[in-house]
Design a protein around this motif. Structure first.
Motif, mmCIF file in Angstrom:
data_model
loop_
_atom_site.group_PDB
_atom_site.id
_atom_site.type_symbol
_atom_site.label_atom_id
_atom_site.label_comp_id
_atom_site.label_asym_id
_atom_site.label_seq_id
_atom_site.Cartn_x
_atom_site.Cartn_y
_atom_site.Cartn_z
ATOM 1 N N GLY A 1 0.829 -1.190 0.000
ATOM 2 C CA GLY A 1 0.000 0.000 0.000
ATOM 3 C C GLY A 1 0.865 1.242 0.000
ATOM 4 N N TRP A 2 0.224 2.362 0.190
ATOM 5 C CA TRP A 2 0.953 3.615 0.257
ATOM 6 C C TRP A 2 0.185 4.580 1.147
ATOM 7 C CZ3 TRP A 2 -0.691 8.466 -1.339
ATOM 8 C CH2 TRP A 2 -1.899 8.492 -2.029
ATOM 9 N N LYS B 1 5.341 10.758 0.254
ATOM 10 C CA LYS B 1 4.572 9.526 0.439
ATOM 11 C C LYS B 1 5.501 8.393 0.830
ATOM 12 C CE LYS B 1 4.730 8.245 -4.427
ATOM 13 N NZ LYS B 1 5.470 9.437 -4.801
ATOM 14 N N ARG B 2 4.908 7.333 1.316
ATOM 15 C CA ARG B 2 5.618 6.104 1.662
ATOM 16 C C ARG B 2 4.885 4.958 0.978
ATOM 17 N NH1 ARG B 2 8.638 4.862 6.273
ATOM 18 N NH2 ARG B 2 8.018 6.904 7.010
ATOM 19 N N ILE B 3 5.623 4.189 0.180
ATOM 20 C CA ILE B 3 5.078 2.976 -0.430
ATOM 21 C C ILE B 3 5.709 1.798 0.300
ATOM 22 C CG2 ILE B 3 4.876 1.602 -2.532
ATOM 23 C CD1 ILE B 3 4.999 4.184 -4.124
ATOM 24 N N TRP B 4 4.891 0.845 0.708
ATOM 25 C CA TRP B 4 5.382 -0.267 1.511
ATOM 26 C C TRP B 4 4.855 -1.588 0.953
ATOM 27 C CZ3 TRP B 4 1.587 -3.297 3.524
ATOM 28 C CH2 TRP B 4 0.312 -2.714 3.635
ATOM 29 N N CYS B 5 5.561 -2.641 1.297
ATOM 30 C CA CYS B 5 5.056 -3.982 1.005
ATOM 31 C C CYS B 5 5.585 -4.923 2.077
ATOM 32 C CB CYS B 5 5.434 -4.452 -0.396
ATOM 33 S SG CYS B 5 7.184 -4.616 -0.718
ATOM 34 N N GLY C 1 -2.379 -16.360 -3.356
ATOM 35 C CA GLY C 1 -2.238 -15.073 -4.027
ATOM 36 C C GLY C 1 -1.958 -13.984 -3.030
ATOM 37 N N ALA C 2 -1.508 -12.865 -3.526
ATOM 38 C CA ALA C 2 -1.211 -11.736 -2.657
ATOM 39 C C ALA C 2 -2.458 -10.882 -2.494
ATOM 40 C CB ALA C 2 -0.089 -10.908 -3.272
ATOM 41 N N THR C 3 -2.522 -10.188 -1.381
ATOM 42 C CA THR C 3 -3.594 -9.243 -1.120
ATOM 43 C C THR C 3 -2.999 -7.857 -1.186
ATOM 44 O OG1 THR C 3 -4.666 -10.811 0.340
ATOM 45 C CG2 THR C 3 -5.287 -8.508 0.585
ATOM 46 N N ALA C 4 -3.579 -6.988 -1.944
ATOM 47 C CA ALA C 4 -3.053 -5.633 -2.082
ATOM 48 C C ALA C 4 -3.939 -4.659 -1.323
ATOM 49 C CB ALA C 4 -3.005 -5.235 -3.557
ATOM 50 N N ALA C 5 -3.306 -3.803 -0.560
ATOM 51 C CA ALA C 5 -4.007 -2.701 0.083
ATOM 52 C C ALA C 5 -3.525 -1.444 -0.608
ATOM 53 C CB ALA C 5 -3.679 -2.669 1.574
ATOM 54 N N TYR C 6 -4.352 -0.850 -1.418
ATOM 55 C CA TYR C 6 -3.962 0.304 -2.206
ATOM 56 C C TYR C 6 -4.512 1.539 -1.519
ATOM 57 C CZ TYR C 6 -3.266 3.281 -6.232
ATOM 58 O OH TYR C 6 -2.861 4.288 -7.059
ATOM 59 N N SER D 1 -5.858 3.662 1.308
ATOM 60 C CA SER D 1 -6.517 3.304 2.560
ATOM 61 C C SER D 1 -7.568 2.218 2.357
ATOM 62 C CB SER D 1 -7.178 4.543 3.164
ATOM 63 O OG SER D 1 -8.126 5.063 2.255
ATOM 64 N N GLY D 2 -7.810 1.802 1.127
ATOM 65 C CA GLY D 2 -8.784 0.750 0.868
ATOM 66 C C GLY D 2 -8.116 -0.442 0.228
ATOM 67 N N SER D 3 -8.851 -1.511 0.054
ATOM 68 C CA SER D 3 -8.307 -2.696 -0.582
ATOM 69 C C SER D 3 -8.779 -2.758 -2.015
ATOM 70 C CB SER D 3 -8.764 -3.958 0.149
ATOM 71 O OG SER D 3 -8.164 -4.019 1.404
ATOM 72 N N SER D 4 -7.874 -3.133 -2.888
ATOM 73 C CA SER D 4 -8.220 -3.253 -4.283
ATOM 74 C C SER D 4 -7.164 -4.048 -5.005
ATOM 75 C CB SER D 4 -8.331 -1.863 -4.911
ATOM 76 O OG SER D 4 -8.687 -1.973 -6.264
ATOM 77 N N ALA D 5 -7.557 -4.790 -5.991
ATOM 78 C CA ALA D 5 -6.609 -5.475 -6.860
ATOM 79 C C ALA D 5 -6.868 -4.967 -8.265
ATOM 80 C CB ALA D 5 -6.806 -6.977 -6.780
#
Length: 153
Positions: free
Chosen positions: A111-112, A119-123, A133-138, A140-144
């Motif tokens: 997410g970021w 900004k800060r991008i993290w994983c 599979g991976a879960t992405a938090a984009y 403040s919400g979740s989305s792929a």
């Protein structure tokens, strides 16, 4: 642990070498798939910061101690650009534009967030992860964003 990154493409190789050198005391072998994935993620996030922002950045890496069997590895790249990562569509012949799509596919979470004027991008990678599979938090919400590539600007 952190490394200051100059806005120079040569810094990507230096960031990979730095991250590899930090693996030794963490209990993660350099030939483990987790280590290889981590180095690829370092490369992608630092490349995005260097190429798309033109600003200095800071690479942070949180590794488990050698005594821990199951732990999470966290990678962060903070830069001074306040512009959010935006989805990009690229065709099959493009040589770039897939960095954050790789992060989305390889990280267990990412997410970021805005931070000061930047900004800060993290994983994160779970050492004991056997998820399909991976879960992405984009943001403040979740989305792929399937089928899209991303550009961090």
């Amino acid at each position: 642990m952190q490394l200051e990154i100059r806005p120079d493409p040569a810094e990507v190789g230096r960031a990979r070498r730095w991250a590899r050198s930090r693996l030794a005391g963490s209990g993660i072998g350099a030939d483990e798939p987790l280590a290889e994935t981590l180095i690829l993620l370092v490369s992608e996030l630092v490349t995005n910061a260097v190429v798309h922002t033109g600003c200095p950045a800071v690479l942070r890496l949180s590794l488990p101690g050698a005594a821990q069997d199951a732990a999470t590895v966290r990678l962060e790249v903070a830069d001074r650009s306040g512009r959010a990562p935006v989805p990009r569509c690229v065709d099959g012949d493009s040589t770039g534009g897939r960095g954050l799509a790789l992060v989305d596919g390889l990280a267990d979470r990412w997410g970021w967030c805005s931070e000061g004027g930047g900004k800060r991008i993290w994983c994160e990678l779970d050492r004991d992860s056997d998820a399909q599979g991976a879960t992405a938090a984009y943001g403040s919400g979740s989305s792929a964003y399937e089928g899209l590539a991303y550009e961090a600007v």
